[in-house]
Design a protein around this motif. Structure first.
Motif, PDB file in Angstrom:
ATOM      1  N   ALA A  89       3.087 104.724 -48.848  1.00 54.74           N
ATOM      2  CA  ALA A  89       1.738 104.148 -48.861  1.00 54.74           C
ATOM      3  C   ALA A  89       1.806 102.671 -49.250  1.00 54.74           C
ATOM      4  N   GLN A 121      -8.751 102.278 -44.042  1.00 52.15           N
ATOM      5  CA  GLN A 121      -7.356 102.737 -44.044  1.00 52.15           C
ATOM      6  C   GLN A 121      -6.653 102.362 -45.343  1.00 52.15           C
ATOM      7  N   SER A 122      -6.919 101.158 -45.812  1.00 55.47           N
ATOM      8  CA  SER A 122      -6.273 100.739 -47.059  1.00 55.47           C
ATOM      9  C   SER A 122      -6.756 101.596 -48.225  1.00 55.47           C
ATOM     10  N   ALA A 125      -4.953 104.896 -48.097  1.00 49.59           N
ATOM     11  CA  ALA A 125      -3.566 104.731 -48.537  1.00 49.59           C
ATOM     12  C   ALA A 125      -3.483 104.527 -50.046  1.00 49.59           C
ATOM     13  N   GLU A 129      -1.676 107.028 -52.640  1.00 47.36           N
ATOM     14  CA  GLU A 129      -0.665 106.493 -53.559  1.00 47.36           C
ATOM     15  C   GLU A 129      -1.007 106.846 -55.002  1.00 47.36           C
TER      16      GLU A 129
END
Length: 176
Positions: A89, A121-122, A125, A129
């Motif tokens: 990630a 998307q970030s 992720a 993570e």
């Protein structure tokens, strides 16, 4: 060596997870309290943190492999797997998503659907993570406890007691 590796992994995990939580809290607070400053500062914070967490991910993975080689345990394999998920990630965010978002931001296109898609998307992720690191933290704690624990006297195998020998005593005698 196990103790040193356990300590290194514990510290690395704390810096990584703690930094991630601080990033979430600080950026959220900054956007809530001073949006114009947040628009300028947050991207720089994410870029700086991306480099920092890649370094921490590398240290965590290498140290976990070293610890696993010295102490073969399923717990350490699971810990490595969680660090690997978080590292994937991290690399995805740092090398794919953030650079695209930065290009759009610098071009003045931070209100576009493409930017919002990348932002989503970030976030996915980062949450993946964080979840992997949260679970890894429990395993780090268990691993550190077992690496630093003293041997349990109840589980040790003491030699069987031997009866005392008295050469003056002979079988058949009742007492002296």
């Amino acid at each position: 060596m196990r103790y040193g590796l356990a300590l290194l992994i514990g510290l690395t995990w704390a810096l990584w997870f703690g930094g991630l939580m601080a990033l979430f809290l600080l950026v959220s607070h900054l956007f809530a309290s001073d949006r114009p400053t947040a628009v300028l500062a947050a991207p720089r914070m994410f870029v700086a943190f991306a480099r920092y967490q890649i370094l921490l991910a590398a240290v965590a993975l290498v140290a976990t492999v070293a610890w696993r080689l010295t102490t073969p345990r399923a717990l350490l394999t699971a810990l490595f797997s969680l660090f690997a998920v978080a590292a994937v990630a991290t690399v995805l965010i740092a090398s794919v998503i953030t650079p695209k978002m930065e290009r759009l931001r610098l071009a003045g296109e931070s209100a576009t659907p493409e930017f919002r898609r990348l932002h989503g998307q970030s976030m996915i992720a980062y949450v993946a993570e964080a979840a992997a690191l949260l679970v890894a933290g429990f395993l780090v704690g268990i691993g550190i406890r077992s690496a630093t624990a003293l041997p349990d006297a109840a589980n040790a195998n003491p030699p069987a007691p031997t009866p005392p020998t008295d050469p003056a005593w002979a079988p058949g005698e009742t007492s002296r």
